[in-house]
Scaffold this motif. Structure first.
Motif, PDB file in Angstrom:
ATOM      1  N   GLN A  52       0.909  -1.223   0.049  1.00 63.57           N
ATOM      2  CA  GLN A  52      -0.080   0.032  -0.102  1.00 63.57           C
ATOM      3  C   GLN A  52       0.999   1.246   0.087  1.00 63.57           C
ATOM      4  OE1 GLN A  52      -3.241   0.464  -0.442  1.00 63.57           O
ATOM      5  NE2 GLN A  52      -3.635  -1.458  -0.166  1.00 63.57           N
ATOM      6  N   MET A  53       1.806   1.178   0.929  1.00 62.69           N
ATOM      7  CA  MET A  53       2.837   2.437   0.820  1.00 62.69           C
ATOM      8  C   MET A  53       3.435   2.475  -0.612  1.00 62.69           C
ATOM      9  SD  MET A  53       6.038   3.268   3.227  1.00 62.69           S
ATOM     10  CE  MET A  53       6.971   2.050   2.994  1.00 62.69           C
ATOM     11  N   ALA A  54       3.969   1.500  -1.184  1.00 59.52           N
ATOM     12  CA  ALA A  54       4.530   1.745  -2.531  1.00 59.52           C
ATOM     13  C   ALA A  54       3.524   2.317  -3.598  1.00 59.52           C
ATOM     14  CB  ALA A  54       4.834   0.221  -3.043  1.00 59.52           C
ATOM     15  N   ASP A  55       2.326   1.911  -3.524  1.00 58.53           N
ATOM     16  CA  ASP A  55       1.287   2.285  -4.358  1.00 58.53           C
ATOM     17  C   ASP A  55       0.876   3.576  -4.191  1.00 58.53           C
ATOM     18  OD1 ASP A  55       1.045  -0.198  -5.419  1.00 58.53           O
ATOM     19  OD2 ASP A  55      -0.758  -0.620  -4.641  1.00 58.53           O
ATOM     20  N   HIS A  56       0.862   4.101  -2.870  1.00 56.02           N
ATOM     21  CA  HIS A  56       0.539   5.536  -2.722  1.00 56.02           C
ATOM     22  C   HIS A  56       1.661   6.445  -3.009  1.00 56.02           C
ATOM     23  CE1 HIS A  56       0.820   8.956   0.456  1.00 56.02           C
ATOM     24  NE2 HIS A  56      -0.167   9.264  -0.195  1.00 56.02           N
ATOM     25  N   ARG A  57       2.849   6.026  -2.592  1.00 61.90           N
ATOM     26  CA  ARG A  57       4.101   6.833  -2.982  1.00 61.90           C
ATOM     27  C   ARG A  57       4.406   6.984  -4.455  1.00 61.90           C
ATOM     28  NH1 ARG A  57       9.341   5.537   0.731  1.00 61.90           N
ATOM     29  NH2 ARG A  57      10.179   7.089  -0.506  1.00 61.90           N
ATOM     30  N   ALA A  58       3.916   6.136  -5.073  1.00 62.01           N
ATOM     31  CA  ALA A  58       4.076   6.087  -6.568  1.00 62.01           C
ATOM     32  C   ALA A  58       2.873   7.099  -7.111  1.00 62.01           C
ATOM     33  CB  ALA A  58       3.797   4.684  -7.385  1.00 62.01           C
ATOM     34  N   ARG A  59       1.725   6.970  -6.756  1.00 58.25           N
ATOM     35  CA  ARG A  59       0.743   7.765  -7.109  1.00 58.25           C
ATOM     36  C   ARG A  59       0.822   9.382  -6.855  1.00 58.25           C
ATOM     37  NH1 ARG A  59      -2.573   3.694  -5.128  1.00 58.25           N
ATOM     38  NH2 ARG A  59      -3.252   5.048  -3.141  1.00 58.25           N
ATOM     39  N   ALA A  60       1.490   9.491  -5.452  1.00 57.39           N
ATOM     40  CA  ALA A  60       1.571  10.826  -4.935  1.00 57.39           C
ATOM     41  C   ALA A  60       3.064  11.292  -5.537  1.00 57.39           C
ATOM     42  CB  ALA A  60       1.397  10.957  -3.476  1.00 57.39           C
ATOM     43  N   GLY A  61       3.760  10.779  -6.274  1.00 54.90           N
ATOM     44  CA  GLY A  61       5.109  11.140  -6.651  1.00 54.90           C
ATOM     45  C   GLY A  61       6.084  11.296  -5.220  1.00 54.90           C
ATOM     46  N   LEU A  62       6.055  10.596  -4.378  1.00 56.38           N
ATOM     47  CA  LEU A  62       7.027  10.719  -3.382  1.00 56.38           C
ATOM     48  C   LEU A  62       8.147   9.683  -3.367  1.00 56.38           C
ATOM     49  CD1 LEU A  62       4.036  10.715  -0.506  1.00 56.38           C
ATOM     50  CD2 LEU A  62       5.206  12.593  -1.540  1.00 56.38           C
ATOM     51  N   VAL A  63       9.076  10.107  -4.226  1.00 58.64           N
ATOM     52  CA  VAL A  63       9.971   9.136  -4.604  1.00 58.64           C
ATOM     53  C   VAL A  63      11.168   8.950  -3.570  1.00 58.64           C
ATOM     54  CG1 VAL A  63      11.853   8.545  -6.286  1.00 58.64           C
ATOM     55  CG2 VAL A  63       9.788   9.746  -7.193  1.00 58.64           C
ATOM     56  N   ARG A  64      11.685  10.108  -3.132  1.00 63.06           N
ATOM     57  CA  ARG A  64      12.567  10.041  -2.044  1.00 63.06           C
ATOM     58  C   ARG A  64      11.802  10.188  -0.346  1.00 63.06           C
ATOM     59  NH1 ARG A  64      15.484  15.570  -3.055  1.00 63.06           N
ATOM     60  NH2 ARG A  64      13.153  16.157  -2.936  1.00 63.06           N
ATOM     61  N   ARG A  65      12.663   9.502   0.279  1.00 62.16           N
ATOM     62  CA  ARG A  65      12.183   9.709   1.895  1.00 62.16           C
ATOM     63  C   ARG A  65      12.020  10.838   2.253  1.00 62.16           C
ATOM     64  NH1 ARG A  65      13.840   9.832   7.018  1.00 62.16           N
ATOM     65  NH2 ARG A  65      12.864   8.435   8.427  1.00 62.16           N
ATOM     66  N   ALA A  66      12.839  11.997   1.688  1.00 65.95           N
ATOM     67  CA  ALA A  66      12.524  13.200   2.329  1.00 65.95           C
ATOM     68  C   ALA A  66      11.206  13.683   1.580  1.00 65.95           C
ATOM     69  CB  ALA A  66      13.693  14.146   1.659  1.00 65.95           C
ATOM     70  N   ASP A  67      10.705  13.396   0.385  1.00 67.94           N
ATOM     71  CA  ASP A  67       9.348  13.620  -0.178  1.00 67.94           C
ATOM     72  C   ASP A  67       8.243  13.102   0.756  1.00 67.94           C
ATOM     73  OD1 ASP A  67      10.885  14.743  -2.385  1.00 67.94           O
ATOM     74  OD2 ASP A  67      10.634  12.957  -3.538  1.00 67.94           O
TER      75      ASP A  67
END
Length: 437
Positions: free
Chosen positions: A291-306
């Motif tokens: 779920q985290m991988a899907d959310h980060r991909a959709r929201a463009g949160l590539v880096r941990r800082a993002d």
């Protein structure tokens, strides 16, 4: 003198009070140590804590309690885990289980996890912890009840079981035919070791001795940095800011369509949470990671800082984020479990919303121009790229199998067939180029 002990399935309240005069609280969860530390008890003891379903006790709140001069002891279960992690900062660990975690002999959380009854039934243990299974098997081998080969096989079989399924009848049933198992089964009622209970009692006695010596308050505890996440935890425990939260929801109400969509999603999350609780099926760690991988991909949160910036912008701690992911996983699980019954209800919703006739006519038109020609892998890739990048204006998902299943399809091949038909339909000579409503 005030002493607080967090305990559940490992020891009964009667057993705790036989060792120490203490205020007894249920298994610890996030915020509980901070909550009790505000009242400045003379000591805090952690035996049991929640591993799943709710956020676990946070390291920083234990550090904050010690910073207030309160000695914090840990043993047996969650207490042993946190004591091993915070021993270098002053938390006092007691017992063999703590020592094994501190030395690295034990690493997995499931070594101490057990299934237990609800609070109303006294948190009675309903499975055997792996640490007790190990201790019991070791004793049986040392007393000549189990030969070494059978003992090793029994430990492997036990470890391979989910912690909720670790029951002696289940374990011995898998060992039928191994030498010594019949003798072990007869020996077990008297020979079994409750390693967690033994360590918990040792911790309570250590706390009593420590307090009897009238020790000075701790003075060298690590200072807790006032990070945004720490402030968020304290705000939640101290009462938060309900007026500010209500103001945000009131802003949402000014957009009726968005409010209705998010309200329905919120209700689905609540119902899925209740369903998972009834079935005792909370999301596994792998579900949360996906779920985290899907959310980060959709929201463009590539880096941990993002990701950390997104959490700060949304007033979330990592623990809050984990709860958000768990809700999404529970919703997905509830939808998947009811996939066979969804189509009829979806048709009803289409009719209610006014979209049914258009999609019916579109499906009929598409069927009239169908083809039975088999497409190559290159064609399929072209269809996939067209569908996501041109039709949906988004990146192609990394996991097309999961994407297909999330749409109620059998798998990737069924998804390929679906978008192939869509591509051909949209590229007929003079054909339509409308997207489904």
């Amino acid at each position: 003198m005030t002493v607080v002990v967090f305990v559940g399935p490992t020891l009964s309240q009667k057993e705790v009070r036989a060792c120490l005069d203490a205020t007894i609280l249920p298994p610890v969860r996030q915020g509980d140590v901070y909550r009790v530390a505000r009242d400045k008890p003379d000591a805090i003891g952690i035996i049991d804590g929640f591993f799943e379903g709710v956020p676990s006790v946070w390291h920083k709140e234990i550090l904050w309690a010690m910073e207030q001069g309160i000695p914090v002891f840990g043993s047996a279960s969650m207490g042993a885990l946190r004591a091993a992690e915070l021993a270098d900062f002053g938390m006092i660990g007691v017992g063999r289980i703590y020592e094994d975690y501190y030395s690295g002999t034990l690493q997995d959380d499931d070594e101490v996890a057990v299934l237990h009854s609800p609070a109303e039934l006294g948190f009675q243990p309903l499975s055997a912890p792996m640490v007790s299974i190990r201790a019991t098997v070791a004793r049986a081998q040392s007393e000549g009840v189990l030969p070494p080969e059978t003992a090793a096989a029994m430990l492997r079989a036990s470890k391979n079981l989910h912690y909720q399924q670790r029951l002696w009848p289940e374990i011995t049933a898998q060992m039928n035919g191994h030498p010594g198992v019949a003798d072990f089964t007869s020996w077990l009622p008297e020979g079994a070791i409750d390693a967690k209970a033994d360590d918990a009692r040792a911790m309570l006695h250590a706390m009593a001795e420590h307090l009897a010596g009238d020790p000075p308050p701790m003075s060298d505890a690590e200072r807790t940095e006032p990070t945004l996440m720490w402030k968020a935890l304290r705000r939640r425990v101290d009462g938060g800011d309900p007026d500010a939260d209500q103001a945000v929801v009131d802003e949402l109400r000014l957009n009726p369509d968005l409010y209705a969509r998010l309200r329905d999603r919120a209700v689905l999350a609540l119902l899925s949470r209740e369903d998972a609780s009834r079935r005792n099926r909370d999301p596994e760690r792998a579900d949360l990671v996906r779920q985290m991988a899907d959310h980060r991909a959709r929201a463009g949160l590539v880096r941990r800082a993002d990701l950390m910036g997104w959490l700060q912008d949304n007033d979330l701690s990592p623990e809050d984020y984990e709860m958000l992911l768990a809700d999404a996983a529970r919703i997905e699980g509830a939808v998947t479990a009811r996939a066979d019954d969804l189509d009829a209800q979806l048709l009803s919703e289409l009719r209610r919303s006014g979209h049914y006739a258009k999609l019916r006519d579109r499906a009929a038109s598409k069927a009239n121009g169908g083809t039975s020609e088999r497409r190559t892998g290159a064609d399929r890739l072209r269809f996939v790229i067209w569908y996501f990048e041109t039709r949906l204006d988004q990146e192609v998902p990394d996991d097309l199998e999961s994407h297909a299943i999330s749409l109620g399809l059998a798998g990737r091949d069924a998804f390929y067939d679906l978008i192939e038909a869509e591509f051909l339909y949209c590229h007929r000579d003079g054909g339509p180029n409308d997207a489904p409503a």
